[in-house]
Design a protein around this motif. Structure first.
Motif, PDB file in Angstrom:
ATOM      1  N   SER A  79       7.367   1.884 -13.286  1.00 43.46           N
ATOM      2  CA  SER A  79       6.291   2.162 -14.237  1.00 43.46           C
ATOM      3  C   SER A  79       6.176   3.655 -14.523  1.00 43.46           C
ATOM      4  O   SER A  79       6.660   4.485 -13.739  1.00 43.46           O
ATOM      5  CB  SER A  79       4.960   1.646 -13.693  1.00 43.46           C
ATOM      6  OG  SER A  79       4.985   0.248 -13.540  1.00 43.46           O
ATOM      7  N   PRO A  80       5.516   4.014 -15.627  1.00 46.15           N
ATOM      8  CA  PRO A  80       5.305   5.432 -15.937  1.00 46.15           C
ATOM      9  C   PRO A  80       4.491   6.124 -14.853  1.00 46.15           C
ATOM     10  O   PRO A  80       3.874   5.468 -13.993  1.00 46.15           O
ATOM     11  CB  PRO A  80       4.532   5.394 -17.257  1.00 46.15           C
ATOM     12  CG  PRO A  80       4.828   4.063 -17.845  1.00 46.15           C
ATOM     13  CD  PRO A  80       5.008   3.134 -16.681  1.00 46.15           C
ATOM     14  N   GLU A  81       4.486   7.435 -14.932  1.00 46.70           N
ATOM     15  CA  GLU A  81       3.755   8.237 -13.954  1.00 46.70           C
ATOM     16  C   GLU A  81       2.302   7.778 -13.865  1.00 46.70           C
ATOM     17  O   GLU A  81       1.654   7.553 -14.880  1.00 46.70           O
ATOM     18  CB  GLU A  81       3.810   9.716 -14.352  1.00 46.70           C
ATOM     19  CG  GLU A  81       3.182  10.653 -13.336  1.00 46.70           C
ATOM     20  CD  GLU A  81       3.318  12.113 -13.720  1.00 46.70           C
ATOM     21  OE1 GLU A  81       2.789  12.973 -13.005  1.00 46.70           O
ATOM     22  OE2 GLU A  81       3.948  12.396 -14.759  1.00 46.70           O
ATOM     23  N   GLY A  82       1.809   7.660 -12.657  1.00 50.16           N
ATOM     24  CA  GLY A  82       0.446   7.204 -12.435  1.00 50.16           C
ATOM     25  C   GLY A  82       0.390   5.810 -11.838  1.00 50.16           C
ATOM     26  O   GLY A  82      -0.574   5.468 -11.159  1.00 50.16           O
ATOM     27  N   GLY A  83       1.423   5.000 -12.091  1.00 50.90           N
ATOM     28  CA  GLY A  83       1.428   3.639 -11.550  1.00 50.90           C
ATOM     29  C   GLY A  83       1.411   3.619 -10.031  1.00 50.90           C
ATOM     30  O   GLY A  83       0.588   2.936  -9.411  1.00 50.90           O
TER      31      GLY A  83
END
Length: 316
Positions: free
Chosen positions: A276-280
């Motif tokens: 997933s994108p950054e933060g997931g």
């Protein structure tokens, strides 16, 4: 502590744990001032001012000579393991009731010919390093993996079916080029564990320490009854350490259902990853460490095992 006290004067006392989960406080709750028991008569934790949270369920406060309500926790027994976790805490687990749950470390999710997942591949070596010492402590290793049957293909709900199709093509049971077999079906090469992990499972199965459990949903504990839940109940497990991919999908889904069912949840952060994108990933670590359980890593687990062995030898 002064900063904590000032900020807490402006909010209700019952909200202070939520404030403690914020990044401003590095996710650290204030320590208890005296031993506190959480839970009920049959399932309970005890937290001490030292930062120890005893999950072993060996005796209630004030009702057992080992838990008499004094600020100092009892010594670690041969059946217990003290594992450092994030938030300046240590959790004490009962080794006979603890299992390491490895989720979806399969070829379909990790093999470079099927997917680009460099962070997932980085989890392999830490996982391989921590499994043998945990086995030596008597802790079970559960390999929880997708493994569908032809009948289960007829019961997959539409939302889940769609999420595994690309532009309406492929999906569960479809043939994958390159001898990988039908997608996430039992016995297919794409459903086997990735590379050295398959060999590690085979070694553990021969030793009688490892088990393979199939799942047919994002969570391995979904619904009123699942193979994993039946196994955990029959074997009397209370504490689960989680590794695997993807952190914010199948791992988190299983952690949440474990939390809802009353299992203790420890997330091993250097053995989980996501595409997933950054933060997931950060979101998962934040919420597990602040609400659903505890966060640790493989080096802390190895350190705990080593210290436990030293104590055992000193007492022999």
């Amino acid at each position: 502590m002064e900063k904590w006290d000032k900020e807490c004067t402006s909010i209700p006392f019952h909200d202070t744990p939520v404030l403690a989960m914020s990044t401003r406080h590095r996710g650290e709750r204030p320590r208890v001032e005296e031993p506190v028991e959480y839970g009920n008569a049959s399932s309970f934790w005890i937290e001490y001012p030292s930062g120890l949270v005893d999950l072993s369920r060996t005796g209630h406060l004030g009702k057992d000579s080992n838990h008499d309500g004094t600020p100092t926790p009892p010594p670690t027994s041969a059946l217990q393991l003290d594992v450092p976790v994030d938030g300046n805490r240590t959790v004490r687990v009962n080794k006979e009731r603890t299992a390491l749950v490895v989720i979806d470390m399969q070829n379909f999710f990790l093999h470079p010919d099927l997917r680009s997942h460099p962070t997932g591949l980085k989890c392999v070596d830490p996982l391989l390093a921590v499994i043998p010492p945990l086995r030596a402590q008597g802790i079970k290793v559960i390999w929880l993996n997708w493994g569908l049957t032809p009948h289960e293909l007829t019961t997959i709900p539409p939302a889940l079916s769609r999420s595994f199709k690309k532009s309406g093509r492929g999906g569960f049971g479809s043939e994958i080029p390159g001898n990988f077999g039908p997608l996430l079906m039992r016995g297919a090469f794409n459903s086997e564990l990735y590379g050295p992990l398959q060999k590690e499972y085979t070694r553990g199965a021969e030793l009688g320490t490892d088990v393979w459990i199939h799942k047919n949903r994002i969570s391995g504990l979904w619904g009123p009854q699942s193979s994993l839940d039946l196994y955990l109940q029959e074997e009397g497990f209370t504490t689960l350490m989680f590794c695997g991919v993807n952190a914010d999908q199948c791992v988190l889904g299983t952690v949440l259902d474990s939390y809802f069912r009353g299992y203790d949840c420890l997330l091993v952060k250097d053995a989980i990853a996501t595409t997933s994108p950054e933060g997931g990933l950060e979101n998962v670590l934040y919420n597990v460490g602040g609400s659903y359980g505890f966060v640790t890593n493989t080096s802390r687990i190895a350190e705990a095992v080593e210290k436990g062995e030293l104590r055992r030898k000193d007492n022999v």
